[in-house]
Write a protein that holds these residues in place. Structure first.
Motif, PDB file in Angstrom:
ATOM      1  N   GLU A  24      32.625 -43.435 -21.291  1.00  0.00           N
ATOM      2  CA  GLU A  24      32.138 -42.268 -20.353  1.00  0.00           C
ATOM      3  C   GLU A  24      32.178 -40.839 -21.173  1.00  0.00           C
ATOM      4  N   HIS A  25      33.216 -40.737 -22.042  1.00  0.00           N
ATOM      5  CA  HIS A  25      33.376 -39.448 -22.713  1.00  0.00           C
ATOM      6  C   HIS A  25      32.315 -39.336 -23.695  1.00  0.00           C
ATOM      7  N   GLU A  26      31.682 -38.038 -23.646  1.00  0.00           N
ATOM      8  CA  GLU A  26      30.650 -37.750 -24.471  1.00  0.00           C
ATOM      9  C   GLU A  26      30.747 -38.139 -25.955  1.00  0.00           C
ATOM     10  N   CYS A  27      31.848 -37.958 -26.453  1.00  0.00           N
ATOM     11  CA  CYS A  27      32.274 -38.108 -28.226  1.00  0.00           C
ATOM     12  C   CYS A  27      32.413 -39.678 -28.484  1.00  0.00           C
ATOM     13  N   VAL A  28      32.365 -40.480 -27.486  1.00  0.00           N
ATOM     14  CA  VAL A  28      32.466 -41.890 -27.765  1.00  0.00           C
ATOM     15  C   VAL A  28      31.371 -42.666 -27.750  1.00  0.00           C
ATOM     16  N   LEU A  29      31.176 -43.484 -28.782  1.00  0.00           N
ATOM     17  CA  LEU A  29      29.769 -44.228 -28.762  1.00  0.00           C
ATOM     18  C   LEU A  29      30.230 -45.889 -28.385  1.00  0.00           C
ATOM     19  N   GLU A  30      31.416 -46.273 -28.938  1.00  0.00           N
ATOM     20  CA  GLU A  30      31.933 -47.598 -28.574  1.00  0.00           C
ATOM     21  C   GLU A  30      33.548 -47.810 -28.535  1.00  0.00           C
ATOM     22  N   ALA A  31      33.884 -48.630 -27.698  1.00  0.00           N
ATOM     23  CA  ALA A  31      35.365 -48.693 -27.720  1.00  0.00           C
ATOM     24  C   ALA A  31      35.704 -50.170 -27.304  1.00  0.00           C
ATOM     25  N   ALA A  32      36.957 -50.468 -27.750  1.00  0.00           N
ATOM     26  CA  ALA A  32      37.480 -51.785 -27.566  1.00  0.00           C
ATOM     27  C   ALA A  32      38.889 -51.767 -27.296  1.00  0.00           C
ATOM     28  N   VAL A  33      39.506 -52.406 -26.372  1.00  0.00           N
ATOM     29  CA  VAL A  33      41.088 -52.297 -26.176  1.00  0.00           C
ATOM     30  C   VAL A  33      41.627 -53.565 -26.222  1.00  0.00           C
ATOM     31  N   VAL A  34      42.803 -53.680 -26.697  1.00  0.00           N
ATOM     32  CA  VAL A  34      43.520 -54.994 -26.997  1.00  0.00           C
ATOM     33  C   VAL A  34      44.983 -54.643 -26.702  1.00  0.00           C
ATOM     34  N   ALA A  35      45.742 -55.738 -26.326  1.00  0.00           N
ATOM     35  CA  ALA A  35      47.258 -55.400 -26.372  1.00  0.00           C
ATOM     36  C   ALA A  35      47.683 -55.310 -27.678  1.00  0.00           C
ATOM     37  N   TYR A  36      48.748 -54.269 -27.594  1.00  0.00           N
ATOM     38  CA  TYR A  36      49.545 -53.646 -28.713  1.00  0.00           C
ATOM     39  C   TYR A  36      51.277 -53.866 -28.407  1.00  0.00           C
ATOM     40  N   ARG A  37      51.519 -54.712 -29.394  1.00  0.00           N
ATOM     41  CA  ARG A  37      52.988 -54.862 -29.242  1.00  0.00           C
ATOM     42  C   ARG A  37      53.761 -53.846 -29.682  1.00  0.00           C
TER      43      ARG A  37
END
Length: 105
Positions: A24-37
């Motif tokens: 939804e942010h105007e600067c972001v084209l794509e995003a992916a989220v994963v778990a980070y240990r």
């Protein structure tokens, strides 16, 4: 842990929910989220973000994106780490290869 969710501070988090907030942010084209240990052994959300053309990656923009997500969804779900990338790994059909991002995490 189910592959479609990650466990953060005792709560299930949907990566898709965080991704939707980020794009939804105007600067972001794509995003992916994963778990980070984390070093503590706990898992937190980590976002891989592709910016729109002409937008430069910076620590300030990462903080802005974190605050942006906190204001759109439940605050504990925000990505604790944001990594800017040129592109997200996808297969020939265009499906996100999330396992490749987890390997980078």
């Amino acid at each position: 842990m189910p592959p479609t969710h990650l466990f953060v501070t005792g709560q299930w988090v949907s990566p898709a929910e965080v991704e939707s907030a980020l794009i939804e942010h105007e600067c972001v084209l794509e995003a992916a989220v994963v778990a980070y240990r984390e070093e503590t052994g706990l898992h937190t959300p980590k976002a891989f973000v592709v910016l729109r053309e002409g937008i430069g990656a910076s620590a300030g923009l990462a903080r802005e994106l974190q605050q942006f997500v906190k204001h759109r969804i439940t605050p504990y779900k925000y990505p604790r780490h944001i990594e800017f990338v040129d592109q997200l790994p996808k297969n020939a059909a265009g499906k996100l290869l999330r396992y490749k991002l987890r390997d980078q995490g």
